[in-house]
Enzyme design. Structure first.
Site: not given
Length: 366
Positions: A94, A195, A197-198
């Protein structure tokens, strides 16, 4: 000796990188600094036994560099287990870029970051995450081949968020099947926290199935937009004590912590956020004791990495969706295994992932 030079007696007061609580025998930590573009980034490579470390690049306004380091350590570790339990030949990595993506990010900064990624010669492969976009990955692609999630027009798999959401939806349905005896979500009260994109795509799936969706987010304008679009109910205040059946954390991690865990009334926790348990052992056990069905985050949010893995091995979108749909079956298997062994679902998922890594390590040693 000047005041700028640390005395030997003072050295013990500084926490070493290897002493970080989130350090988990990571193979490599790379600090990237470029004065001209203002880039300050950290790349964490946790484990490459199964393959190159793949994981997104998060850009976030961290309070300090120590917080950024802790985040990249936790996130890269999670990616190792996410790939392992999903059956992918990938390791865990990451990256984090320190800064406000809305203010500080520039094309030059992203390009320079891509050059740092390229310098690792494929040991780390990047992708998008919070604060970065498909367009950013396209720009990185100009300076390195070690990037996924680039635009479909460039031969990539595009934005992985919809596939991530689909995997969370499948995991949530499996958790509901285990807890309620049915995977039908119609009429179920479901809180989606975060809330983006996913989160929005998950709200779309849930709304179409007839769930009673509630939403929470720090972005008020975003909430208003989704309320109008989906008819979701906005809730504020102490959302953790909300009267809901399912809680779906889809923002940042560690929302299940000492302050929130005893407030939670939901019977199922299934969301897209990484590292949802502030303390994996303690909070995982408390959820088990409370009879709350927790779908391990690194299992059900794996749709995104399954999607970008297509760029490496060459399967198509349909196959990516099929593999992501299988998260449903794997989630049920994890619940069954945890119940059989008398352990938490997090421990169950972790043990299966670790076994795959250990088996591969033994194979490589032959």
């Amino acid at each position: 000796m000047t005041s700028e030079i640390l005395r030997t007696s003072e050295l013990h007061k500084i926490d070493p990188v290897f002493g970080q609580l989130s350090f988990d025998n990571h193979e490599q930590i790379v600090f990237c600094n470029d004065k001209d573009t203002g880039l300050k980034a950290i790349i964490g490579i946790h484990n490459t036994v199964l393959g190159p470390a793949l994981g997104g690049t998060r850009m976030w306004k961290y309070a300090n560099e120590w917080e950024a380091l802790n985040d990249v350590l936790r996130l890269s570790r999670g990616m190792t287990y996410k790939s392992a339990i999903s059956g992918l030949n990938l390791g865990g990595g990451k990256a984090v870029i320190i800064g406000d993506s809305k203010v500080d990010k520039t094309p030059e900064m992203i390009t320079r970051f891509g050059q740092f990624v390229d310098s690792l010669s494929g040991k780390y492969i990047t992708a998008e995450d919070v604060g970065t976009t498909t367009e950013d990955m396209d720009r990185i692609h100009l300076v390195t081949k070690h990037v996924t999630g680039i635009s479909e027009s460039l031969g990539g798999s595009g934005n992985p968020s919809p596939v991530t959401a689909y995997g969370v939806y499948m995991g949530m349905k499996a958790a509901a099947k285990y807890q309620f005896g049915s995977d039908v979500l119609e009429g179920k009260k479901i809180l989606v926290q975060g809330v983006g994109h996913v989160g929005e795509t998950l709200v779309d799936y849930l709304t179409k199935e007839g769930a009673l969706v509630q939403i929470a987010d720090i972005n008020e304008a975003r909430l208003q937009q989704l309320e109008a679009k989906y008819g979701a109910k906005i809730i504020g205040g102490d959302i953790y004590s909300a009267d809901v059946d399912i809680y779906a954390p889809c923002a940042l991690g560690a929302t299940i912590n000492d302050d929130t865990i005893n407030k939670i009334r939901a019977k199922v926790i299934a969301g897209a956020a990484n590292n949802q348990l502030a303390n994996e052992k303690i909070h995982g056990q408390i959820l088990k004791d409370k009879g709350i069905a927790y779908a391990p985050d690194f299992l059900i949010n794996a749709g995104g990495i399954i999607n970008v893995y297509a760029e490496i091995v060459g399967y198509d979108k349909a196959e990516a969706m099929r593999r992501t749909e299988n998260i449903y079956n794997t989630t049920l298997e994890i619940f069954s295994f945890a119940e059989e062994k008398g352990i938490t679902t997090h421990q169950a998922a972790l043990s299966i992932a670790e076994k795959r890594i250990e088996d591969r390590k033994k194979e490589n040693a032959k």
